[in-house]
Design a protein around this motif. Sequence first.
Motif, short mmCIF file in Angstrom:
data_model
loop_
_atom_site.label_atom_id
_atom_site.label_comp_id
_atom_site.label_asym_id
_atom_site.label_seq_id
_atom_site.Cartn_x
_atom_site.Cartn_y
_atom_site.Cartn_z
N ALA A 1 25.75 -41.95 101.46
CA ALA A 1 24.49 -41.26 101.17
C ALA A 1 23.81 -40.82 102.46
CB ALA A 1 23.58 -42.17 100.35
N ILE A 2 23.90 -41.62 103.50
CA ILE A 2 23.32 -41.24 104.80
C ILE A 2 24.08 -40.05 105.38
CG2 ILE A 2 23.01 -41.99 107.20
CD1 ILE A 2 22.41 -44.81 106.06
N TYR A 3 25.40 -40.10 105.29
CA TYR A 3 26.22 -38.97 105.75
C TYR A 3 25.85 -37.69 105.02
CZ TYR A 3 30.47 -36.06 105.17
OH TYR A 3 31.36 -35.03 105.05
N MET A 4 25.70 -37.77 103.69
CA MET A 4 25.36 -36.60 102.90
C MET A 4 23.95 -36.11 103.21
SD MET A 4 27.89 -35.49 101.05
CE MET A 4 27.11 -34.54 99.74
N ALA A 5 23.03 -37.04 103.43
CA ALA A 5 21.68 -36.65 103.83
C ALA A 5 21.72 -35.89 105.15
CB ALA A 5 20.78 -37.88 103.94
N GLY A 6 22.55 -36.37 106.07
CA GLY A 6 22.69 -35.70 107.36
C GLY A 6 23.19 -34.27 107.20
N LEU A 7 24.16 -34.08 106.30
CA LEU A 7 24.64 -32.72 106.02
C LEU A 7 23.53 -31.87 105.41
CD1 LEU A 7 28.25 -33.25 104.55
CD2 LEU A 7 27.56 -32.85 106.93
N GLY A 8 22.73 -32.50 104.55
CA GLY A 8 21.60 -31.79 103.96
C GLY A 8 20.58 -31.35 104.99
N PHE A 9 20.34 -32.21 105.98
CA PHE A 9 19.40 -31.85 107.06
C PHE A 9 19.95 -30.68 107.88
CE2 PHE A 9 18.07 -36.60 107.17
CZ PHE A 9 17.31 -36.41 106.03
N LYS A 10 21.26 -30.70 108.16
CA LYS A 10 21.88 -29.60 108.91
C LYS A 10 21.73 -28.29 108.12
CE LYS A 10 23.71 -31.96 112.40
NZ LYS A 10 23.15 -31.83 113.77
N TRP A 11 21.94 -28.37 106.81
CA TRP A 11 21.82 -27.18 105.97
C TRP A 11 20.39 -26.63 106.02
CZ3 TRP A 11 18.87 -26.22 101.53
CH2 TRP A 11 19.19 -25.05 100.83
N LEU A 12 19.41 -27.52 105.96
CA LEU A 12 18.01 -27.09 106.02
C LEU A 12 17.69 -26.43 107.36
CD1 LEU A 12 16.02 -29.94 104.25
CD2 LEU A 12 15.93 -27.50 103.69
N LEU A 13 18.20 -27.00 108.43
CA LEU A 13 17.98 -26.41 109.75
C LEU A 13 18.57 -25.00 109.82
CD1 LEU A 13 18.70 -29.56 111.94
CD2 LEU A 13 16.51 -28.35 111.81
N LYS A 14 19.75 -24.81 109.20
CA LYS A 14 20.38 -23.50 109.19
C LYS A 14 19.59 -22.49 108.37
CE LYS A 14 24.79 -23.02 108.71
NZ LYS A 14 26.19 -23.17 108.21
N GLN A 15 18.84 -22.97 107.38
CA GLN A 15 18.01 -22.08 106.56
C GLN A 15 16.76 -21.62 107.28
OE1 GLN A 15 19.71 -21.29 103.68
NE2 GLN A 15 21.06 -22.80 104.65
N GLY A 16 16.49 -22.24 108.44
CA GLY A 16 15.27 -21.91 109.17
C GLY A 16 14.26 -23.02 109.18
N GLY A 17 14.66 -24.20 108.65
CA GLY A 17 13.75 -25.35 108.66
C GLY A 17 12.81 -25.37 107.48
N VAL A 18 11.87 -26.28 107.53
CA VAL A 18 10.97 -26.52 106.41
C VAL A 18 10.06 -25.33 106.14
CG1 VAL A 18 9.09 -28.00 105.55
CG2 VAL A 18 11.06 -29.03 106.70
N LYS A 19 9.59 -24.67 107.19
CA LYS A 19 8.70 -23.53 106.99
C LYS A 19 9.39 -22.43 106.20
CE LYS A 19 5.57 -20.41 109.48
NZ LYS A 19 5.02 -20.02 110.82
N ALA A 20 10.64 -22.16 106.50
CA ALA A 20 11.38 -21.11 105.80
C ALA A 20 11.68 -21.51 104.36
CB ALA A 20 12.68 -20.79 106.54
N ILE A 21 12.08 -22.77 104.15
CA ILE A 21 12.42 -23.20 102.79
C ILE A 21 11.16 -23.26 101.93
CG2 ILE A 21 12.21 -25.73 102.87
CD1 ILE A 21 15.27 -23.85 101.57
N ALA A 22 10.02 -23.54 102.54
CA ALA A 22 8.76 -23.57 101.79
C ALA A 22 8.43 -22.20 101.22
CB ALA A 22 7.62 -24.06 102.68
N GLN A 23 8.67 -21.16 102.00
CA GLN A 23 8.41 -19.80 101.52
C GLN A 23 9.32 -19.46 100.35
OE1 GLN A 23 8.99 -17.49 105.11
NE2 GLN A 23 6.91 -17.87 105.85
N ARG A 24 10.58 -19.87 100.46
CA ARG A 24 11.53 -19.63 99.38
C ARG A 24 11.13 -20.39 98.12
NH1 ARG A 24 17.59 -21.03 100.83
NH2 ARG A 24 16.91 -19.87 102.67
N ASN A 25 10.72 -21.64 98.30
CA ASN A 25 10.30 -22.45 97.16
C ASN A 25 9.08 -21.85 96.45
OD1 ASN A 25 12.29 -24.40 97.47
ND2 ASN A 25 11.04 -25.66 98.83
N GLN A 26 8.13 -21.34 97.23
CA GLN A 26 6.95 -20.74 96.63
C GLN A 26 7.32 -19.48 95.86
OE1 GLN A 26 3.66 -22.28 97.02
NE2 GLN A 26 3.64 -21.05 95.14
N GLU A 27 8.24 -18.71 96.40
CA GLU A 27 8.69 -17.50 95.71
C GLU A 27 9.32 -17.84 94.36
OE1 GLU A 27 11.62 -13.60 96.41
OE2 GLU A 27 11.51 -15.20 97.92
N LYS A 28 10.17 -18.86 94.34
CA LYS A 28 10.81 -19.26 93.08
C LYS A 28 9.77 -19.72 92.07
CE LYS A 28 13.45 -22.30 95.10
NZ LYS A 28 14.44 -23.37 95.37
#
Length: 365
Positions: free
Chosen positions: A249-276
């Motif tokens: 689960a820690i390994y998978m969380a780490g992959l999830g963090f890498k994916w979020l960083l590639k999306q542009g981080g929390v600020k970028a994903i927040a904009q996408r979430n608000q749009e949805k």
Amino acid sequence: MTFDRRIFNFAAGPATVPEEVLKQAAAEMLNWQGLGASVMEISHRGKEFMALYEETLRDLRTLMSIPETHEILLLQGGGIGQNAAIPMNLMPLGKNGPKADFLVTGIWSEKSFKEAQKYGVAHQAASSAAEKFNTIPARSSWQLSDDAAYVHYCANETIGGVEFPDIPDVDGKLLVADISSNILTKEMDISQCGVWFGGAQKNIGPSGVTIVIVRKDLMGHSMKITPSIWDWSLQAATQSMHNTPPTFAIYMAGLGFKWLLKQGGVKAIAQRNQEKANLLYDFLDQSSLYENRVTKAYRSRMNVTFFLKDENFNAEFLAQSHAAGLVALRGHKAAGGMRASIYNAMPLAGVQVLIEFMRDFERRA
């Protein structure tokens, strides 16, 4: 029914994991980092896993801007476990004995409130139960205690679809935030809370690891009855490895963090979430068949609850949506109706397909 393609999974948790993360995990399953074994099979104290562990913490600090004043613990037991750990670690800080205040805005904060009653005085400072947990009580109605060790709130109520738009003002008192269902979905000022906690199974990866972010000066005050596994200071001293940690689960969380960083981080994903969320709520608001019952100011961006105004159509709606690959839309049994959980990994296309289906179903109803 089985599918020969990926579905759009609207489950509240365990929830959708980014396809890119799943593919990497699959590719590394039998031979992680050239070791000839999966990450699940190596020692949690070996140099390879410890390097992964430290990198996972660094990435989380980066994503959430976590200062060094706060410790990060990667534990087991989920949010339910922390409902016991938090009072056992913090309630002794009460001025006149173990006591804590609770803002009860849904099923999950209610569970936290009831669990804390086993360890001291749990004071309900505010509740929206009378409004069927469809809103957040007005700040002027909160009755905060002068002698409570902390104030507990749930930032996003997964079942009712209610979310605090901002970190609540509690007159400078120590604040504890349950962010199980909106962690890493928007920027949060870590300095405003003494403790943040949440499971990984909604916005990060699979279930199994619980993230606890605790201000370091709040550790070391646990009750004598606190099991060692719930003692934050002990877990911090052993790098969350007082017992064998949930390595996969820690390994998978780490992959999830890498994916979020590639999306542009929390600020970028927040904009996408608000749009949805905006797309789905805008559709619901103009519909003659569906309705959302949450006060608009407190609508969750993560868990969009809705009801068919004629509930005789419920069974057919669920059957047809499932057949269309739109899965897990049934609301929680405690709330009824429907619920679309649109966490970080839910693509915009998933929400668009859902709206198209709902519009077509409405025409045919």
